[in-house]
Design an enzyme around this catalytic site. Structure first.
Site, PDB file in Angstrom:
ATOM      1  N   LYS A 178       0.827  -1.208   0.000  1.00  0.00           N
ATOM      2  CA  LYS A 178       0.000   0.000   0.000  1.00  0.00           C
ATOM      3  C   LYS A 178       0.871   1.272   0.000  1.00  0.00           C
ATOM      4  CE  LYS A 178      -4.132  -1.891   0.154  1.00  0.00           C
ATOM      5  NZ  LYS A 178      -3.928  -3.304  -0.124  1.00  0.00           N
TER       6      LYS A 178
HETATM    7  C1  LIG Z   1     -10.024  -2.629  -1.510  1.00  0.00           C
HETATM    8  C2  LIG Z   1      -9.455  -3.421  -0.355  1.00  0.00           C
HETATM    9  N1  LIG Z   1     -10.257  -3.750   0.674  1.00  0.00           N
HETATM   10  C3  LIG Z   1      -9.792  -4.438   1.731  1.00  0.00           C
HETATM   11  C4  LIG Z   1      -8.477  -4.843   1.814  1.00  0.00           C
HETATM   12  C5  LIG Z   1      -8.023  -5.633   2.988  1.00  0.00           C
HETATM   13  O1  LIG Z   1      -6.921  -5.096   3.626  1.00  0.00           O
HETATM   14  P1  LIG Z   1      -5.854  -6.049   4.375  1.00  0.00           P
HETATM   15  O2  LIG Z   1      -5.128  -6.813   3.334  1.00  0.00           O
HETATM   16  O3  LIG Z   1      -4.982  -5.088   5.112  1.00  0.00           O
HETATM   17  O4  LIG Z   1      -6.635  -6.922   5.293  1.00  0.00           O
HETATM   18  C6  LIG Z   1      -7.604  -4.505   0.773  1.00  0.00           C
HETATM   19  C7  LIG Z   1      -6.178  -4.884   0.833  1.00  0.00           C
HETATM   20  O5  LIG Z   1      -5.558  -5.387   0.005  1.00  0.00           O
HETATM   21  C8  LIG Z   1      -8.106  -3.809  -0.360  1.00  0.00           C
HETATM   22  O6  LIG Z   1      -7.308  -3.494  -1.384  1.00  0.00           O
END
Ligand SMILES: Cc1ncc(COP(=O)(O)O)c(C=O)c1O
Length: 362
Positions: A178
Site C-alpha cells: 500500500k
Molecule cells: C479494496 C481493499 N479492501 C480491503 C483490503 C483488505 O486489507 P488487508 O489486506 O490489510 O486486510 C484490501 C487490501 O488489500 C483492499 O485493497
C-alpha cells in the site's frame, strides 16, 4: 523486471522499530495511540482506531455501525475479495451493485438495490481513485443507511476538496504494497464517537475496564507498537509519497497517448493517490481479455511488470456464487479489458520512462 510495487523502509523506520524493541512495550500502547491521533488528523476524521489489518478494520466498522445477521450491505464487485469477506464475517449478505466509468460504485445501481434490509453501503475507492461520495451519501441518508468507505487503497485521497475521513467512516489498509505500509495493519476512522468506541472495544476483546470485565464477545485485532512506530514515520512521508505517485501518473497521462487506451474517470475536485495506474483497452469487440493478456505478455518481454486488479469480479468468484443475485456487466467488462502499470513511489525517473516508452510502443 520493473515490478508493480517495491516496499521500501529507510533508516528512520529502522530506528523507530529499534526504539520499540528497546522500550519493552510491544503490544498496543502509546505509539499506537499517537499513530491514531496523527492519522485521524491527516485524514480529516475525529477518531481513529488502529487494527491488525484492513480486513479487521472493515469488519469492525461494519459491526460499529450495527451491521449483523439479517442485514444486507451493498458494495462493489470490483474490489479485493476482503471487502465482501468482511461483510460476510459480520453476518450480513453482500449485494453487488455495478460500477460506473470511474470503476467506483454506480449510484443509480445502488439506488435500484436499496431495500428494507439494506443496512450499509460500502463504496470502494479502487486504485486510490475516490468515488463520487456526495450523491451516494445523500442517497444513503434518504434511506437511513450507513456509508462505510473502503479506503484500503486510498490513504491520502480527497474528494470534494476534503480528505476522505471528513466525509464519514472509512477504513484503510497498511498492507506491504500500500502507499503507506506497516507490513500489515489497518485503521478505522469515524466522526461518530459511538462507532469509534465500539470498534476500539471489540478490537481488544471488548475489555470494559479493570478487573478483566468484558461486556461483549470481542476479538483480538490489535496493532503492535512496532507497526505503529513504522506507521508514524510513513505518515510523515505520505504527502511526498502521494506527490511522487501523482507526478508519475501525469507523466504517463502525457506520454501514453493515442486511441488505444482510456483511463477510469476521476471525479472533479478529487485527489487520486494512484495506488494503481490503470489503463483500459478502447473499443474491443469481444476477445478483450486475450488482447489485454497479449499486451501484458509483450510488456513483460520489455521488462515491465503489470497487474490486473481485479481479473475476477467478486460476484463471479466461486466463493460468492450463492450471493450473485444480478449481473454486473460493467465490472465484468473492466475485468477483461483493464491492466495496471507500475506507478509506485520507489520508481526512478529512468524506470518511469522505460514503462512509458514500452506502453507507447505497443
Ligand atoms: C479494496 C481493499 N479492501 C480491503 C483490503 C483488505 O486489507 P488487508 O489486506 O490489510 O486486510 C484490501 C487490501 O488489500 C483492499 O485493497
Amino acid at each position: 523486471m520493473i515490478q508493480m510495487s517495491r516496499p521500501t523502509f529507510g533508516p528512520e523506520e529502522e530506528s523507530a522499530v529499534l526504539a520499540v524493541l528497546r522500550s519493552g512495550h510491544f503490544a498496543q500502547g502509546e505509539r499506537v495511540r499517537e499513530f491514531e491521533r496523527a492519522f485521524a488528523m491527516s485524514t480529516g476524521a475525529e477518531y481513529a482506531v488502529a487494527t491488525s489489518s484492513g480486513t479487521a478494520a472493515l469488519f469492525l466498522a461494519l459491526r460499529g455501525h450495527g451491521v449483523g445477521p439479517g442485514d444486507e450491505v451493498i458494495t462493489s464487485p470490483m474490489t479485493f475479495i476482503a471487502t465482501a469477506n468482511a461483510i460476510v464475517h459480520a453476518g450480513a449478505v453482500p449485494v453487488f451493485a455495478d460500477v460506473d466509468v470511474s470503476l467506483g460504485l454506480s449510484v443509480p445501481a445502488v439506488a435500484r438495490l436499496i431495500g428494507p434490509r439494506t443496512r450499509a453501503v460500502v463504496p470502494v475507492h479502487l486504485h486510490g481513485n475516490p468515488c463520487d461520495l456526495s450523491p451516494l451519501i445523500e442517497l444513503a441518508a434518504r434511506h437511513g443507511v450507513a456509508v462505510i468507505q473502503d479506503a484500503c487503497q486510498a490513504v491520502g485521497a480527497e474528494v470534494g476538496g476534503r480528505p476522505l475521513g471528513s466525509h464519514g467512516t472509512a477504513v484503510y489498509s497498511f498492507y506491504a504494497t500500500k502507499n503507506l505500509t506497516t507490513g500489515e495493519g489497518g485503521m478505522v476512522t469515524s466522526n461518530d464517537p459511538q462507532v469509534a468506541d465500539l470498534c476500539a472495544a471489540l478490537r481488544h476483546q471488548a475489555y470494559a475496564g479493570p478487573g478483566y470485565v468484558h461486556d461483549r464477545v470481542g476479538y483480538n485485532f490489535r496493532m503492535t507498537e512496532m507497526q505503529a512506530a513504522i506507521g508514524l514515520v510513513q505518515l510523515g512521508r505520505l504527502s511526498a509519497i502521494t506527490e511522487r505517485r501523482r507526478r508519475i501518473a501525469s507523466f504517463y497521462d502525457e506520454a501514453i497517448g493515442g486511441d488505444q487506451f482510456t483511463r477510469p474517470a476521476t471525479v472533479p475536485d478529487a485527489c487520486h493517490v494512484y495506488h494503481q495506474y490503470t489503463l483500459r483497452l478502447t473499443a474491443v469487440d469481444g476477445g478483450a481479455r486475450e488482447e489485454r493478456d497479449g499486451i501484458r505478455a509483450s510488456l513483460a518481454q520489455a521488462g515491465v511488470g503489470t497487474g490486473v486488479y481485479y481479473p475476477v469480479p467478486v460476484h463471479r468468484q466461486p466463493a460468492y456464487e450463492r450471493y450473485a443475485r444480478s449481473r454486473c456487466p460493467d465490472a465484468e467488462r473492466a475485468s477483461d479489458d483493464m491492466f495496471s502499470i507500475p506507478v509506485h513511489h520507489a520508481l526512478s525517473d529512468a524506470e518511469v520512462e522505460t514503462v512509458a516508452q514500452a506502453v507507447a510502443a505497443l
